[in-house]
Scaffold this motif. Structure first.
Motif, PDB file in Angstrom:
ATOM      1  N   GLY A 146       0.692  -0.893   0.366  1.00  0.00           N
ATOM      2  CA  GLY A 146      -0.201   0.054   0.120  1.00  0.00           C
ATOM      3  C   GLY A 146       0.989   0.925  -0.362  1.00  0.00           C
ATOM      4  N   PHE A 147       1.905   1.398   0.618  1.00  0.00           N
ATOM      5  CA  PHE A 147       2.714   2.641   1.298  1.00  0.00           C
ATOM      6  C   PHE A 147       3.933   2.404  -0.526  1.00  0.00           C
ATOM      7  CE2 PHE A 147       2.062   1.893   5.762  1.00  0.00           C
ATOM      8  CZ  PHE A 147       1.377   3.080   5.542  1.00  0.00           C
ATOM      9  N   ARG A 148       3.959   2.127  -1.132  1.00  0.00           N
ATOM     10  CA  ARG A 148       4.720   1.782  -1.584  1.00  0.00           C
ATOM     11  C   ARG A 148       3.970   2.312  -3.155  1.00  0.00           C
ATOM     12  NH1 ARG A 148       6.432  -3.933   0.101  1.00  0.00           N
ATOM     13  NH2 ARG A 148       5.415  -4.751  -1.884  1.00  0.00           N
ATOM     14  N   ILE A 149       3.004   1.856  -3.649  1.00  0.00           N
ATOM     15  CA  ILE A 149       2.033   2.112  -4.291  1.00  0.00           C
ATOM     16  C   ILE A 149       1.908   4.318  -4.336  1.00  0.00           C
ATOM     17  CG2 ILE A 149      -0.876   2.267  -4.953  1.00  0.00           C
ATOM     18  CD1 ILE A 149      -1.105  -0.320  -4.418  1.00  0.00           C
TER      19      ILE A 149
ATOM     20  N   ARG B 105      -9.965  -4.580  -1.361  1.00  0.00           N
ATOM     21  CA  ARG B 105     -10.043  -5.340  -0.080  1.00  0.00           C
ATOM     22  C   ARG B 105      -9.115  -6.324  -0.281  1.00  0.00           C
ATOM     23  NH1 ARG B 105     -11.167 -10.148   2.817  1.00  0.00           N
ATOM     24  NH2 ARG B 105     -11.913  -9.608   4.965  1.00  0.00           N
ATOM     25  N   ALA B 106      -8.106  -7.103  -1.219  1.00  0.00           N
ATOM     26  CA  ALA B 106      -7.357  -8.032  -0.876  1.00  0.00           C
ATOM     27  C   ALA B 106      -5.876  -6.769  -1.015  1.00  0.00           C
ATOM     28  CB  ALA B 106      -7.281  -8.383  -2.536  1.00  0.00           C
ATOM     29  N   LEU B 107      -6.313  -6.053  -1.023  1.00  0.00           N
ATOM     30  CA  LEU B 107      -4.623  -5.313  -1.477  1.00  0.00           C
ATOM     31  C   LEU B 107      -4.949  -4.270   0.222  1.00  0.00           C
ATOM     32  CD1 LEU B 107      -2.723  -3.215  -2.835  1.00  0.00           C
ATOM     33  CD2 LEU B 107      -4.108  -1.758  -3.206  1.00  0.00           C
ATOM     34  N   VAL B 108      -5.663  -4.357   0.888  1.00  0.00           N
ATOM     35  CA  VAL B 108      -5.776  -3.646   2.449  1.00  0.00           C
ATOM     36  C   VAL B 108      -5.495  -5.497   2.760  1.00  0.00           C
ATOM     37  CG1 VAL B 108      -7.093  -3.070   4.090  1.00  0.00           C
ATOM     38  CG2 VAL B 108      -7.499  -2.101   1.610  1.00  0.00           C
ATOM     39  N   GLU B 109      -5.546  -6.243   2.782  1.00  0.00           N
ATOM     40  CA  GLU B 109      -5.440  -7.725   3.427  1.00  0.00           C
ATOM     41  C   GLU B 109      -3.154  -7.820   3.192  1.00  0.00           C
ATOM     42  OE1 GLU B 109      -5.662 -12.793   3.663  1.00  0.00           O
ATOM     43  OE2 GLU B 109      -7.348 -11.173   1.768  1.00  0.00           O
ATOM     44  N   GLU B 110      -3.374  -7.587   2.312  1.00  0.00           N
ATOM     45  CA  GLU B 110      -1.748  -7.960   1.714  1.00  0.00           C
ATOM     46  C   GLU B 110      -0.852  -6.558   2.696  1.00  0.00           C
ATOM     47  OE1 GLU B 110       1.241  -8.355  -1.831  1.00  0.00           O
ATOM     48  OE2 GLU B 110      -1.188  -8.374  -2.797  1.00  0.00           O
ATOM     49  N   SER B 111      -1.368  -5.643   2.374  1.00  0.00           N
ATOM     50  CA  SER B 111      -0.651  -4.062   2.701  1.00  0.00           C
ATOM     51  C   SER B 111      -0.723  -4.432   4.531  1.00  0.00           C
ATOM     52  CB  SER B 111      -1.470  -3.207   2.906  1.00  0.00           C
ATOM     53  OG  SER B 111      -1.227  -2.920   1.588  1.00  0.00           O
ATOM     54  N   LEU B 112      -1.911  -4.964   5.420  1.00  0.00           N
ATOM     55  CA  LEU B 112      -1.833  -5.632   6.731  1.00  0.00           C
ATOM     56  C   LEU B 112      -1.110  -6.687   7.077  1.00  0.00           C
ATOM     57  CD1 LEU B 112      -5.688  -5.616   8.154  1.00  0.00           C
ATOM     58  CD2 LEU B 112      -3.558  -4.316   9.020  1.00  0.00           C
ATOM     59  N   ARG B 113      -1.334  -7.927   5.813  1.00  0.00           N
ATOM     60  CA  ARG B 113       0.055  -8.610   6.434  1.00  0.00           C
ATOM     61  C   ARG B 113       1.505  -8.296   6.265  1.00  0.00           C
ATOM     62  NH1 ARG B 113      -3.198 -13.032   7.442  1.00  0.00           N
ATOM     63  NH2 ARG B 113      -4.549 -13.446   6.556  1.00  0.00           N
TER      64      ARG B 113
END
Length: 346
Positions: A198-201, A217-225
């Motif tokens: 998320g921050f890299r984008i 939602r999948a992007l938010v999940e990946e950023s959290l993980r």
């Protein structure tokens, strides 16, 4: 009578006519496909009232500020206990502190708030999402809750706001607790941490524009993980909370504005002016801020103490709430213990 030149143009051969049509139709088809994909993937803002009902509840409290802010906050714990004000990190919300509220609320009065451009506070009319705007939100909530001094804690961006506040208003800060706090420069020869997707984008102009339109939602999940080491804390409820509150009106625009703002890195040179007792707590597996930043804070703030939690990432208050609460309680008990009275005052 002179005839039009077109009357003498021979008709195009079928093959050339087909090629000409392809030159027009293929780009148009691509543009149409991109438009359809954009409309299919585009995620709108969530509904303000629905989100307040879901994540604030019937007792959701808001404090009005002089610049038109409407700051969401919670005032919990022991009413007559020492007050702690806690500030969350970027794209998070006051919910991140609930594990500590449950563990420390029997001893301390704990005030948490959604900083401008976050959570149920959402976008603010002045669009001030820098240090000044964040510190103003702390003042608004402190005034609403009747606090003229307090223990101040913050995680990540909230830690950056916390030490900036301690520099700006030292008389109000009884103690400072920095959890994986931002704001320290890289050490000599050190590489930037890997961060999360998320921050890299947000590092790219097109990515910043896209972030205001498409938030899967999948992007938010990946950023959290990518932010935590203990993956078991990332469940559906946590992903939904981050995803839905990121899309609360004004929050995505605020995220983009923060990504472009000047973080005033020169302010790090002044951190040594902080005199409040300071606890620096980091997860040693943080991938957003190098854990060596704890050493930088410790070297610059006289009398500060460092706790490194093994096997913990960027969110110690959620990944290891027991150890985090114990470290904070131990520090505050020792460092804020009342001075024993002398014989003449007993």
């Amino acid at each position: 009578m002179i005839a039009d030149d077109d009357e003498f143009d021979p008709p195009l051969p079928p093959r050339r006519l087909l090629l000409r049509r392809k030159r027009v139709l293929i780009p148009l088809g691509l543009l149409l496909a991109i438009l359809v994909a954009f409309l299919a993937l585009r995620t709108g803002d969530t509904d303000r009232d629905e989100m307040i009902a879901k994540y604030g509840g019937r007792d959701a409290a808001f404090a009005a500020g002089p610049a038109g802010q409407r700051i969401h906050y919670r005032d919990q714990g022991k009413r007559d206990g020492p007050a702690i004000v806690l500030l969350h990190g970027s794209n998070s919300s006051l919910h991140t502190w609930e594990p500590l509220v449950r563990r420390l609320g029997g001893t301390y009065r704990i005030v948490t708030l959604d900083l401008p451009g976050h959570g149920l506070t959402g976008g603010t009319p002045d669009k001030d999402y820098g240090a000044a705007g964040m510190m103003a939100a702390v003042d608004v909530v402190a005034a609403k809750t009747g606090l003229d001094h307090f223990i101040l804690g913050g995680n990540s961006m909230g830690g950056w706001v916390g030490w900036r506040y301690a520099l700006a208003q030292p008389e109000r800060v009884d103690a400072l607790v920095l959890l994986d706090a931002a704001g320290m420069p890289l050490r000599m020869g050190e590489k930037a941490p890997p961060s999360n997707i998320g921050f890299r984008i947000l590092e790219y102009r097109f990515g910043r524009w896209l972030a205001t339109q498409i938030t899967p939602r999948a992007l938010v999940e990946e950023s959290l993980r990518g932010s935590v080491e203990r993956q078991t804390i990332v469940d559906d409820a946590m992903i939904d909370r981050y995803w839905e509150l990121l899309r609360f009106p004004g929050n995505r625009e605020a995220t983009v504005l923060r990504a472009r703002m000047d973080r005033e890195p020169a302010m790090a040179a002044r951190v040594g002016e902080i005199e409040a007792p300071t606890l620096i707590l980091f997860g040693d597996k943080d991938r957003l801020i190098n854990p060596t930043a704890a050493k930088s804070f410790n070297e610059r703030i006289a009398g500060s103490e460092v706790v490194l939690l093994p096997g913990i990432g960027h969110l110690p208050m959620e990944e290891a709430p027991d150890a985090t609460a114990a470290a904070i309680a131990d520090f505050l008990t020792r460092r804020l213990a009342p001075t024993p009275a002398g014989p003449e005052t007993r």
